[in-house]
Design an enzyme around this catalytic site. Structure first.
Site, mmCIF file in Angstrom:
data_model
loop_
_atom_site.group_PDB
_atom_site.id
_atom_site.type_symbol
_atom_site.label_atom_id
_atom_site.label_comp_id
_atom_site.label_asym_id
_atom_site.label_seq_id
_atom_site.Cartn_x
_atom_site.Cartn_y
_atom_site.Cartn_z
ATOM 1 N N CYS A 191 -17.387 -83.300 -14.211
ATOM 2 C CA CYS A 191 -18.155 -82.330 -13.433
ATOM 3 C C CYS A 191 -18.193 -82.694 -11.950
ATOM 4 O O CYS A 191 -18.256 -81.800 -11.094
ATOM 5 C CB CYS A 191 -19.579 -82.219 -13.989
ATOM 6 S SG CYS A 191 -19.673 -81.578 -15.682
ATOM 7 N N LYS A 224 -4.603 -65.613 -33.170
ATOM 8 C CA LYS A 224 -4.280 -66.311 -31.928
ATOM 9 C C LYS A 224 -2.769 -66.437 -31.751
ATOM 10 O O LYS A 224 -2.220 -66.161 -30.679
ATOM 11 C CB LYS A 224 -4.920 -67.704 -31.938
ATOM 12 C CG LYS A 224 -4.622 -68.535 -30.706
ATOM 13 C CD LYS A 224 -5.258 -69.915 -30.800
ATOM 14 C CE LYS A 224 -4.485 -70.819 -31.727
ATOM 15 N NZ LYS A 224 -4.965 -72.217 -31.685
#
EC number: 3.2.2.-
Length: 306
Positions: A291, A213
């Protein structure tokens, strides 16, 4: 001559020489002739040889050169997630202000962009990436500020004792191990790279404390080369699995990076990390994601269960 003598003489002539009990030979009948002919045919018939096994020839798909220049190569269908393009458009819209922590405190913002020469800047990029592992952006930025205040170069780090270096980078995650890795990596860079950092992923991951990474992000920020999707962290890992952007569920950020690279267009590799990290910091939180404020609520497979 008597009648009996005449009959015997006639029989003797008809039988010919060798006639009598010892030399008598009968004329072969029709059955004997057929058997003799069959025996003759059998003795003169050719010997049957075993047949050779026939080889089965299989025609394989030829190469482009064998098919001709005009032939089209076979197209392998590539899997891609459902609704991913619209989901990406929505995430861009939610991230248009660029006001997430990663936008100002990410590792690509922690180095001194004005520090000469360029190799010093590249070294600072690598060091900030090493500090960022398992650490929040705010903490990494603070540690880099303290290091830069003392003059952050390969030589200055090697001249700093371990205890002092530990105090400067604390409280980054696993700071004791990072002190050791930073010292070891800095010594390798001084001895083998003239104080610069390697220009390939393979050489970067060979350095102590540097993973894939970090290597991909170092290539992008320090060298301006997109070698892969950079810095797939816990945010990217979490969001990719929630949106079903991987063909199957992945268990680690590195596995997620490989899964994304299988289908995500290469021109999006440079953008996707920062986009998803900021989205994960502000909206798609690890616990209690927002959400209700997400434009992808109706398109997210995981939204119903959160």
């Amino acid at each position: 001559m008597t009648a009996l003598s005449a009959r015997m003489l006639t029989r003797s002539r008809s039988l010919g020489p060798g006639a009598g009990p010892r030399g008598c030979r009968e004329e072969p009948g029709p059955l004997r002739r057929r058997e003799a002919a069959a025996e003759a045919r059998k003795s003169h018939s050719p010997v049957k040889r075993p047949r050779k096994a026939q080889r089965l020839r299989v025609a394989y798909e030829g190469s482009d050169s064998e098919k001709g220049e005009g032939a089209e190569p076979l197209k392998v269908p590539v899997w891609e997630p459902q609704d991913w393009q619209q989901q990406l458009v929505n995430i861009r819209a939610m991230r248009n202000k660029k006001d997430a922590p990663v936008d100002h405190l990410g590792t690509e913002h922690c180095y001194d962009s004005s520090a000469p020469p360029k190799q010093v800047r590249r070294y600072q990029v690598l060091l900030s990436l090493m500090l960022s592992s398992q650490t929040k952006d705010q903490v990494t930025a603070g540690a880099m500020q303290r290091l830069r205040a003392r003059g952050l170069t390969v030589d200055s780090i090697l001249q700093t004792d371990d205890a002092t270096l530990g105090k400067l980078i604390y409280p980054v995650g696993f700071w004791r191990s990072k002190v050791k890795y930073i010292k070891q990596t800095s010594a390798i860079l001084q001895q083998h790279y003239g104080g610069d950092i390697p220009a390939s992923v393979a050489e970067l991951v060979a350095l102590p404390g540097v993973g894939p990474k970090m290597a991909h992000l170092a290539m992008a920020v320090a060298w301006g080369t997109v070698s892969g999707i950079a810095a797939v962290d816990t945010h990217v890992h979490r969001i990719a699995n929630r949106l079903r952007w991987t063909k199957k569920a992945t268990k680690s950020p590195e596995e997620t990076r490989a899964a994304l690279e299988e289908w995500l267009p290469r021109e999006l590799w440079h953008e996707i990390n920062g986009l998803l990290v900021g989205f994960g910091q502000q909206t798609c939180l690890p616990v209690h994601p927002r959400c209700h404020a997400c434009l992808n609520q109706a398109l997210c497979p995981a939204a119903q269960g959160l």
